[in-house]
Design a protein around this motif. Structure first.
Motif, mmCIF file in Angstrom:
data_model
loop_
_atom_site.group_PDB
_atom_site.id
_atom_site.type_symbol
_atom_site.label_atom_id
_atom_site.label_comp_id
_atom_site.label_asym_id
_atom_site.label_seq_id
_atom_site.Cartn_x
_atom_site.Cartn_y
_atom_site.Cartn_z
ATOM 1 N N MET A 1 0.842 -1.194 0.000
ATOM 2 C CA MET A 1 0.000 0.000 0.000
ATOM 3 C C MET A 1 0.879 1.246 0.000
ATOM 4 O O MET A 1 1.863 1.331 0.748
ATOM 5 N N HIS A 2 0.526 2.194 -0.844
ATOM 6 C CA HIS A 2 1.206 3.483 -0.822
ATOM 7 C C HIS A 2 0.172 4.565 -1.082
ATOM 8 O O HIS A 2 -0.994 4.277 -1.368
ATOM 9 N N HIS A 3 0.565 5.807 -0.961
ATOM 10 C CA HIS A 3 -0.378 6.916 -1.094
ATOM 11 C C HIS A 3 -0.014 7.788 -2.293
ATOM 12 O O HIS A 3 1.154 8.141 -2.487
ATOM 13 N N VAL A 4 -1.022 8.098 -3.084
ATOM 14 C CA VAL A 4 -0.867 8.993 -4.219
ATOM 15 C C VAL A 4 -1.771 10.192 -3.996
ATOM 16 O O VAL A 4 -2.997 10.061 -3.968
ATOM 17 N N LYS A 5 -1.163 11.354 -3.748
ATOM 18 C CA LYS A 5 -1.905 12.586 -3.468
ATOM 19 C C LYS A 5 -2.879 12.388 -2.310
ATOM 20 O O LYS A 5 -4.034 12.832 -2.347
ATOM 21 N N GLY A 6 -2.390 11.677 -1.299
ATOM 22 C CA GLY A 6 -3.181 11.478 -0.103
ATOM 23 C C GLY A 6 -4.182 10.348 -0.174
ATOM 24 O O GLY A 6 -4.884 10.081 0.804
ATOM 25 N N VAL A 7 -4.263 9.680 -1.323
ATOM 26 C CA VAL A 7 -5.220 8.582 -1.493
ATOM 27 C C VAL A 7 -4.469 7.256 -1.419
ATOM 28 O O VAL A 7 -3.475 7.054 -2.122
ATOM 29 N N ALA A 8 -4.940 6.360 -0.571
ATOM 30 C CA ALA A 8 -4.302 5.057 -0.419
ATOM 31 C C ALA A 8 -4.520 4.219 -1.673
ATOM 32 O O ALA A 8 -5.621 4.162 -2.219
ATOM 33 N N LYS A 9 -3.466 3.579 -2.119
ATOM 34 C CA LYS A 9 -3.532 2.738 -3.314
ATOM 35 C C LYS A 9 -2.815 1.424 -3.033
ATOM 36 O O LYS A 9 -1.716 1.422 -2.482
ATOM 37 N N ILE A 10 -3.451 0.330 -3.390
ATOM 38 C CA ILE A 10 -2.864 -0.989 -3.161
ATOM 39 C C ILE A 10 -2.421 -1.577 -4.491
ATOM 40 O O ILE A 10 -3.215 -1.670 -5.424
ATOM 41 N N ASP A 11 -1.161 -1.943 -4.581
ATOM 42 C CA ASP A 11 -0.606 -2.537 -5.795
ATOM 43 C C ASP A 11 -0.149 -3.961 -5.517
ATOM 44 O O ASP A 11 0.323 -4.280 -4.421
ATOM 45 N N THR A 12 -0.267 -4.800 -6.540
ATOM 46 C CA THR A 12 0.224 -6.172 -6.435
ATOM 47 C C THR A 12 1.728 -6.191 -6.662
ATOM 48 O O THR A 12 2.242 -5.498 -7.543
ATOM 49 N N VAL A 13 2.439 -6.956 -5.848
ATOM 50 C CA VAL A 13 3.888 -7.113 -6.001
ATOM 51 C C VAL A 13 4.146 -8.378 -6.815
ATOM 52 O O VAL A 13 3.709 -9.466 -6.441
ATOM 53 N N TYR A 14 4.851 -8.208 -7.942
ATOM 54 C CA TYR A 14 5.125 -9.336 -8.823
ATOM 55 C C TYR A 14 6.596 -9.738 -8.763
ATOM 56 O O TYR A 14 7.447 -8.986 -8.274
ATOM 57 N N HIS A 15 6.868 -10.909 -9.284
ATOM 58 C CA HIS A 15 8.232 -11.414 -9.420
ATOM 59 C C HIS A 15 9.094 -10.387 -10.158
ATOM 60 O O HIS A 15 8.677 -9.807 -11.158
ATOM 61 N N ILE A 16 10.307 -10.160 -9.650
ATOM 62 C CA ILE A 16 11.235 -9.252 -10.325
ATOM 63 C C ILE A 16 12.560 -9.970 -10.588
ATOM 64 O O ILE A 16 12.890 -10.955 -9.935
ATOM 65 N N ILE A 17 13.305 -9.440 -11.565
ATOM 66 C CA ILE A 17 14.607 -9.997 -11.898
ATOM 67 C C ILE A 17 15.587 -9.669 -10.772
ATOM 68 O O ILE A 17 15.729 -8.498 -10.392
ATOM 69 N N PRO A 18 16.279 -10.649 -10.200
ATOM 70 C CA PRO A 18 17.235 -10.366 -9.116
ATOM 71 C C PRO A 18 18.468 -9.643 -9.636
ATOM 72 O O PRO A 18 18.723 -9.593 -10.852
ATOM 73 N N ASN A 19 19.222 -9.092 -8.726
ATOM 74 C CA ASN A 19 20.453 -8.411 -9.103
ATOM 75 C C ASN A 19 21.455 -9.396 -9.695
ATOM 76 O O ASN A 19 21.489 -10.573 -9.325
ATOM 77 N N PHE A 20 22.263 -8.912 -10.608
ATOM 78 C CA PHE A 20 23.307 -9.739 -11.207
ATOM 79 C C PHE A 20 24.507 -8.866 -11.551
ATOM 80 O O PHE A 20 24.405 -7.632 -11.612
ATOM 81 N N LYS A 21 25.634 -9.525 -11.767
ATOM 82 C CA LYS A 21 26.865 -8.823 -12.128
ATOM 83 C C LYS A 21 27.590 -9.653 -13.181
ATOM 84 O O LYS A 21 28.032 -10.775 -12.907
ATOM 85 N N ASP B 1 33.395 -4.366 -19.783
ATOM 86 C CA ASP B 1 32.758 -3.503 -18.790
ATOM 87 C C ASP B 1 31.766 -4.303 -17.941
ATOM 88 O O ASP B 1 31.090 -5.204 -18.450
ATOM 89 N N THR B 2 31.675 -3.959 -16.674
ATOM 90 C CA THR B 2 30.736 -4.622 -15.774
ATOM 91 C C THR B 2 29.317 -4.141 -16.037
ATOM 92 O O THR B 2 29.064 -2.933 -16.160
ATOM 93 N N ILE B 3 28.407 -5.091 -16.139
ATOM 94 C CA ILE B 3 26.986 -4.784 -16.359
ATOM 95 C C ILE B 3 26.189 -5.318 -15.174
ATOM 96 O O ILE B 3 26.302 -6.487 -14.809
ATOM 97 N N THR B 4 25.402 -4.440 -14.569
ATOM 98 C CA THR B 4 24.509 -4.832 -13.472
ATOM 99 C C THR B 4 23.125 -4.262 -13.758
ATOM 100 O O THR B 4 22.889 -3.644 -14.804
ATOM 101 N N GLN B 5 22.233 -4.442 -12.800
ATOM 102 C CA GLN B 5 20.904 -3.860 -12.952
ATOM 103 C C GLN B 5 20.960 -2.332 -13.049
ATOM 104 O O GLN B 5 20.049 -1.711 -13.609
ATOM 105 N N ASP B 6 22.018 -1.729 -12.523
ATOM 106 C CA ASP B 6 22.144 -0.275 -12.596
ATOM 107 C C ASP B 6 22.216 0.204 -14.042
ATOM 108 O O ASP B 6 21.742 1.297 -14.369
ATOM 109 N N ASN B 7 22.831 -0.591 -14.910
ATOM 110 C CA ASN B 7 22.936 -0.214 -16.322
ATOM 111 C C ASN B 7 21.589 -0.297 -17.032
ATOM 112 O O ASN B 7 21.430 0.238 -18.133
ATOM 113 N N LEU B 8 20.625 -0.979 -16.403
ATOM 114 C CA LEU B 8 19.315 -1.171 -17.010
ATOM 115 C C LEU B 8 18.217 -0.428 -16.263
ATOM 116 O O LEU B 8 17.041 -0.560 -16.598
#
Length: 228
Positions: A43-63, A70-77
């Motif tokens: 749950m987070h608030h947008v302009k004072g209004v509570a909003k509920i978002d679904t949390v989905y699978h995300i790509i984990p960090n890598f190096k 050159d080193t590529i990590t999630q920072d490059n993306l």
């Protein structure tokens, strides 16, 4: 009692309202699906209004390291939409087809600043930085936008399966000694998998090319297909 003119006007009004409703529904923005397990809600608030978002699978960090060393990590993306795949340069089966198809994808979006492509080698013992560089050059890839990367073999295999939901593993019975699906994964700016496509199928590649601007539209950004 309702006369014929009144009845006709009423029916016409209903038809117009129904058409407008259907038309409005057709104009709703298309959203791509989310792949992977739902992890819960936040749950987070947008302009004072509570909003509920679904949390989905995300790509984990890598190096990993790219074709230029050159080193590529999630920072490059960060803040980028990108396409990922898993391949190896000596692949005798599907990789020549998949990487050629990825080259066509790049040609469609070559001038899109927030678009990247990442090809992970699953054979780092052979695919050195120099080998990856030569491969990218022969392919004609623009490596400012498309990274050919290598890393620890076990970590890359784990990243493929658990992160990108792709197939990538050693298999002595497979051509070249590695089993891989040739899939392309479309990743959004929040590191979520939004599409999985058969990289050997031209119809599937065309679907990917269609879906990339659709995904950018979720971020209220227009993307022009350069190849049209």
């Amino acid at each position: 009692m309702i006369n014929k003119k009144t009845r006709a006007a009423f029916l016409f009004g209903c038809f117009v309202a129904l058409f407008a409703s259907c038309n409005n529904q057709s104009k709703k923005p298309v959203r791509l699906p989310f792949f992977g397990q739902r992890l819960g809600t936040v749950m987070h608030h947008v302009k004072g209004v509570a909003k509920i978002d679904t949390v989905y699978h995300i790509i984990p960090n890598f190096k990993v390291v790219d074709q230029d060393g050159d080193t590529i990590t999630q920072d490059n993306l960060a803040g980028k939409v990108y396409v990922a795949d898993f391949f190896f340069t000596s692949c005798p089966s599907i990789c020549p087809v998949t990487e050629s198809n990825l080259l066509s994808v790049q040609k469609h979006f070559k001038n899109v600043n927030d678009f990247r492509m990442v090809s992970f080698s699953i054979d780092p013992r052979h695919d050195s930085v120099r080998v990856l560089k030569n491969y990218a050059t022969r392919l004609g890839a623009d490596t400012r936008q498309w990274f050919f990367v290598r890393g620890d073999e076990d970590e890359v295999d784990d990243l493929a399966v658990k992160g990108f939901m792709a197939t990538a593993q050693k298999d002595s019975a497979a051509p070249g000694g590695y089993l891989h699906s040739g899939a392309f994964m479309l990743i959004d700016k929040d590191k979520r998998v939004r599409g999985i496509y058969n990289g050997t199928d031209t119809a599937e590649v065309a679907r990917l090319i269609h879906d990339i601007p659709v995904l950018f539209q979720e971020y209220n950004e227009d993307v022009k297909d350069e190849a049209k």
